[in-house]
Design a protein around this motif. Structure first.
Motif, PDB file in Angstrom:
ATOM      1  N   PRO A   1      39.516  53.832  40.968  1.00  0.00           N
ATOM      2  CA  PRO A   1      40.470  53.026  41.128  1.00  0.00           C
ATOM      3  C   PRO A   1      40.295  51.999  39.989  1.00  0.00           C
ATOM      4  CG  PRO A   1      39.595  53.423  43.031  1.00  0.00           C
ATOM      5  CD  PRO A   1      38.710  54.062  42.235  1.00  0.00           C
ATOM      6  N   SER A   2      41.377  51.490  39.386  1.00  0.00           N
ATOM      7  CA  SER A   2      41.337  50.421  38.358  1.00  0.00           C
ATOM      8  C   SER A   2      40.847  48.861  38.788  1.00  0.00           C
ATOM      9  CB  SER A   2      42.593  50.437  37.524  1.00  0.00           C
ATOM     10  OG  SER A   2      43.815  50.053  38.530  1.00  0.00           O
ATOM     11  N   LYS A   3      40.757  48.963  40.045  1.00  0.00           N
ATOM     12  CA  LYS A   3      40.376  47.658  40.617  1.00  0.00           C
ATOM     13  C   LYS A   3      38.756  47.325  39.995  1.00  0.00           C
ATOM     14  CE  LYS A   3      39.120  49.645  45.158  1.00  0.00           C
ATOM     15  NZ  LYS A   3      39.237  49.394  46.569  1.00  0.00           N
ATOM     16  N   PHE A   4      38.067  48.557  39.653  1.00  0.00           N
ATOM     17  CA  PHE A   4      36.799  48.483  39.032  1.00  0.00           C
ATOM     18  C   PHE A   4      36.870  48.329  37.752  1.00  0.00           C
ATOM     19  CE2 PHE A   4      34.572  49.108  43.028  1.00  0.00           C
ATOM     20  CZ  PHE A   4      35.129  49.986  43.632  1.00  0.00           C
ATOM     21  N   SER A   5      36.024  47.314  37.110  1.00  0.00           N
ATOM     22  CA  SER A   5      36.036  47.180  35.756  1.00  0.00           C
ATOM     23  C   SER A   5      34.429  46.701  35.457  1.00  0.00           C
ATOM     24  CB  SER A   5      37.018  46.215  35.037  1.00  0.00           C
ATOM     25  OG  SER A   5      36.789  44.974  35.661  1.00  0.00           O
ATOM     26  N   GLY A   6      34.048  47.270  34.174  1.00  0.00           N
ATOM     27  CA  GLY A   6      32.993  46.880  33.565  1.00  0.00           C
ATOM     28  C   GLY A   6      33.070  45.985  32.232  1.00  0.00           C
ATOM     29  N   SER A   7      31.916  45.169  31.807  1.00  0.00           N
ATOM     30  CA  SER A   7      32.074  44.397  30.579  1.00  0.00           C
ATOM     31  C   SER A   7      30.612  44.229  30.063  1.00  0.00           C
ATOM     32  CB  SER A   7      32.824  43.438  30.511  1.00  0.00           C
ATOM     33  OG  SER A   7      32.476  42.409  31.438  1.00  0.00           O
ATOM     34  N   GLY A   8      30.501  43.921  29.060  1.00  0.00           N
ATOM     35  CA  GLY A   8      28.928  43.246  28.572  1.00  0.00           C
ATOM     36  C   GLY A   8      28.720  43.979  27.428  1.00  0.00           C
ATOM     37  N   SER A   9      27.459  43.538  26.824  1.00  0.00           N
ATOM     38  CA  SER A   9      26.958  44.133  25.803  1.00  0.00           C
ATOM     39  C   SER A   9      25.594  43.550  25.575  1.00  0.00           C
ATOM     40  CB  SER A   9      27.759  43.891  24.293  1.00  0.00           C
ATOM     41  OG  SER A   9      27.767  42.458  24.020  1.00  0.00           O
ATOM     42  N   GLY A  10      24.805  44.204  24.552  1.00  0.00           N
ATOM     43  CA  GLY A  10      23.440  43.684  24.532  1.00  0.00           C
ATOM     44  C   GLY A  10      22.506  43.831  25.697  1.00  0.00           C
ATOM     45  N   LYS A  11      22.223  42.785  26.278  1.00  0.00           N
ATOM     46  CA  LYS A  11      21.340  42.674  27.422  1.00  0.00           C
ATOM     47  C   LYS A  11      22.051  42.346  28.737  1.00  0.00           C
ATOM     48  CE  LYS A  11      17.161  40.858  25.211  1.00  0.00           C
ATOM     49  NZ  LYS A  11      16.308  39.656  25.223  1.00  0.00           N
ATOM     50  N   ASP A  12      23.314  42.014  28.664  1.00  0.00           N
ATOM     51  CA  ASP A  12      24.273  41.777  29.704  1.00  0.00           C
ATOM     52  C   ASP A  12      25.376  42.276  30.276  1.00  0.00           C
ATOM     53  OD1 ASP A  12      22.758  38.171  28.708  1.00  0.00           O
ATOM     54  OD2 ASP A  12      22.158  39.114  30.403  1.00  0.00           O
ATOM     55  N   TYR A  13      25.576  42.611  31.320  1.00  0.00           N
ATOM     56  CA  TYR A  13      26.346  43.299  31.746  1.00  0.00           C
ATOM     57  C   TYR A  13      26.990  43.042  33.182  1.00  0.00           C
ATOM     58  CZ  TYR A  13      24.791  46.098  28.144  1.00  0.00           C
ATOM     59  OH  TYR A  13      24.437  46.586  26.499  1.00  0.00           O
ATOM     60  N   THR A  14      28.596  43.326  33.278  1.00  0.00           N
ATOM     61  CA  THR A  14      28.963  42.959  34.720  1.00  0.00           C
ATOM     62  C   THR A  14      29.981  43.867  35.041  1.00  0.00           C
ATOM     63  OG1 THR A  14      29.107  40.719  33.926  1.00  0.00           O
ATOM     64  CG2 THR A  14      30.810  41.135  35.487  1.00  0.00           C
ATOM     65  N   LEU A  15      29.905  44.085  36.582  1.00  0.00           N
ATOM     66  CA  LEU A  15      30.816  44.853  37.327  1.00  0.00           C
ATOM     67  C   LEU A  15      31.809  44.003  38.000  1.00  0.00           C
ATOM     68  CD1 LEU A  15      31.919  47.784  38.415  1.00  0.00           C
ATOM     69  CD2 LEU A  15      30.107  47.316  40.104  1.00  0.00           C
TER      70      LEU A  15
END
Lengths: 107, 119
Positions: free
Chosen positions: A59-73
């Motif tokens: 489902p599109s309610k889940f998303s991820g972001s980040g780069s390098g060392k730091d990431y987010t769900l």
């Protein structure tokens, strides 16, 4: 070895809340970062790859972001079926490593 | 439908051996790297090892290197994990997982088989 540190280790939120889980790698991992959902007694389910790409059927309610060392769900609007433990995992280098997990509960 | 089905788990004494298998269907097994991942009771996920396709080379976690061996039989669509010199710390649910062919993330997981090492 690349250490993956997830936070928080657990959280409790209400239906409809926006929930954010973070994952920090001990070194850069070139966005080779996946997010995995696991419900009690069940097999892990793959959600996101390459830090921000949604697996088909998720489902599109889940998303991820980040780069390098730091990431987010992020879960944009928490629903009862989202109650689970979420893990980040890097596959930039061996040994592959997982974060310690974030247990998400519904208030 | 893509499926991974693990088998072979059970109770074994410390120092003993066990062989796990993962039967796959619904995709071209020989195109994919494959991994084993385990989860001790109440704990998180721990990567065990990986086998490539074609070259069949392997990588292992330090905790199992020299004791565990991953192999595959592309003609039988089967992945194996031979576990020797088992320790109580090896008690876990063992999952097999498929790697995406080009981006190498673990995109499909089996349901797992339980290994208990106890006297």
């Amino acid at each position: 070895d690349v250490q993956m540190t997830q936070s928080p280790s657990s959280l409790s939120a209400s239906v409809g809340d926006r929930v954010t889980i973070t994952c920090r790698a001990s070194q850069g991992i070139n966005n080779y970062l996946s997010w995995i959902q696991q419900k009690p007694g069940k097999a892990p389910k793959f959600l996101i790859y390459a830090a921000d790409s949604l697996q088909g059927g998720v489902p599109s309610k889940f998303s991820g972001s980040g780069s390098g060392k730091d990431y987010t769900l992020t879960i944009s609007s928490l629903q009862p079926e989202d109650s689970a433990t979420y893990y980040c995992q890097q596959h930039d280098s061996y040994p592959l490593t997982f974060g310690g997990g974030t247990k998400v509960e519904i208030k | 439908e893509v499926q991974l089905v693990e088998s072979g788990g059970g109770l074994v004494q410390p120092g003993g051996s066990l062989r796990l298998s993962c039967a796959v269907s619904g995709f071209t097994f020989s195109d994919h790297y494959m991994d084993w991942v385990r989860q001790a009771p109440g704990k998180g996920l721990e990567w065990v090892g990986r086998i490539r396709n074609k070259a069949y080379t392997t990588e292992y976690a330090a905790s199992v290197k020299g004791r565990f061996t991953i192999s595959r039989d592309d003609s039988r669509n089967s992945l194996d994990l031979q576990m020797n010199s088992l320790k109580t710390d090896d008690t876990a649910v063992y999952f097999c997982a498929r790697r995406h062919t080009t981006m190498y993330y673990m995109d499909v997981w089996g349901k797992g088989t339980t290994v208990t090492v106890s006297s």
